[in-house]
Design a protein around this motif. Structure first.
Motif, short mmCIF file in Angstrom:
data_model
loop_
_atom_site.label_atom_id
_atom_site.label_comp_id
_atom_site.label_asym_id
_atom_site.label_seq_id
_atom_site.Cartn_x
_atom_site.Cartn_y
_atom_site.Cartn_z
N ARG A 2 0.82 -1.21 0.00
CA ARG A 2 0.00 0.00 0.00
C ARG A 2 0.86 1.26 0.00
O ARG A 2 0.49 2.27 -0.61
N ASP A 51 0.73 4.27 -2.82
CA ASP A 51 0.70 5.68 -2.43
C ASP A 51 1.81 6.46 -3.12
O ASP A 51 1.59 7.55 -3.67
N TYR A 74 -4.29 -1.47 -6.68
CA TYR A 74 -5.34 -0.53 -6.29
C TYR A 74 -6.70 -1.00 -6.80
O TYR A 74 -7.69 -0.98 -6.06
N ILE A 96 -8.06 -3.82 -4.70
CA ILE A 96 -8.68 -3.34 -3.45
C ILE A 96 -10.11 -2.89 -3.72
O ILE A 96 -11.05 -3.25 -3.00
N ASP A 149 -6.27 1.62 2.84
CA ASP A 149 -6.99 1.51 1.57
C ASP A 149 -7.94 2.69 1.36
O ASP A 149 -8.06 3.23 0.25
N LEU A 190 -5.93 5.68 0.39
CA LEU A 190 -5.53 5.62 -1.02
C LEU A 190 -6.70 6.07 -1.90
O LEU A 190 -6.51 6.81 -2.87
#
Length: 283
Positions: A39, A43, A72, A75, A229, A232
């Motif tokens: 993660r 980012d 991403y 997720i 998450d 993000l």
């Protein structure tokens, strides 16, 4: 229409559900930390493409199609376990030879333990530096330095590069004589050498945020992966979730309130996502 500020629980993103994260309940601390690192990578990638869109061949993270974009999207599809994805940057890389397997193994070991052998390319580069400092050798391309005298041969590379050298690094190549010494002797020697090297090069021991085995449960209980998450998503979408709404979504039973969130959860996440984390050693 995209909401720039989420003020009600029903306006939370449809992909988010705490149930999706029960898959991590049996993960070890190391496995959870790898998920956190993935993660962090997403980012950084988002920031990179925003800051370098005018200079890069790819104008956005989705256009590049790298691991970070696929992660991403995973997720947002309700599959937050990123360790199942491969870091192939949109391409398929395979090991075709024993050499490839050796390189992959060495790189994997380095990123896990911080220890690896010096690569041949690095040695070639350092031989070139030796030629600059100590004079040419007709055998330099063969990594043969026998023309150097004994003292120059054993001159520490870290000192050879010099403090004012633009390529000076805190990484110091070492040699382990495995045939002549036992593991116990080598470990003792490295420990003694470390102290001297740090003094000679004026490189202090870095201040690390130590993570303990007990932090595994805290990662789960404080919903660290869920928070990362959602952050993000906020960054990519350019939106913001009201803190009170975020806390109700994360902790529907009221186990953590706003004051606890600020006092314990945020500092804990800041520690976990810093670049100075040291995990418990497995001995």
């Amino acid at each position: 229409m995209k909401k720039l500020f989420i003020k009600k629980l029903e306006d939370m993103p449809a992909w988010f559900s705490n149930d999706n994260y029960t898959i991590f309940d049996d993960f070890s601390l190391e496995d959870l930390y790898r998920e956190i690192q993935s993660r962090i990578s997403i980012d950084l990638a988002i920031d990179f493409f925003v800051e370098n869109s005018n200079e890069s061949d790819y104008k956005s993270i989705e256009e590049h199609g790298a691991f970070e974009w696929r992660a991403y999207k995973s997720i947002l599809s309700g599959s937050p376990m990123l360790s199942k994805l491969s870091y192939d940057n949109g391409e398929n890389f395979e090991c075709f030879s024993l050499t490839d397997h050796l390189i992959d193994g060495q790189l994997s070991s380095y990123y896990q333990y911080g220890v690896r052998m010096m690569g041949a390319g690095e040695l070639r580069h350092l031989n070139g530096r030796l030629e600059e400092k100590c004079g040419p050798s007709e055998y330099v391309d063969d990594f043969n330095m026998e023309l150097l005298d004994f003292r120059k041969y054993h001159l520490p590379l870290a000192h050879l590069l010099g403090e004012d050298d633009i390529s000076r690094s805190s990484q110091v190549p070492i040699v382990l004589d495995l045939a002549s010494f036992t593991d116990k002797e080598i470990v003792a020697g490295v420990k003694d050498l470390l102290s001297n090297i740090r003094k000679q090069l004026s490189i202090a021991t870095p201040d690390k945020n130590r993570v303990w085995e007990a932090d595994r449960n805290k990662i789960l209980e404080r919903k660290v992966l869920q928070i990362l998450d959602l952050r993000l998503w906020e960054k990519y979408e350019g939106t913001k979730i009201k803190k009170s709404v975020l806390i109700v979504a994360l902790y529907p039973s009221g186990e953590i309130g706003e004051s606890d969130f600020d006092a314990t959860v945020n500092p804990f996440i800041k520690k976990l996502t810093s670049d100075n984390v040291i995990l418990p050693l497995k001995i």
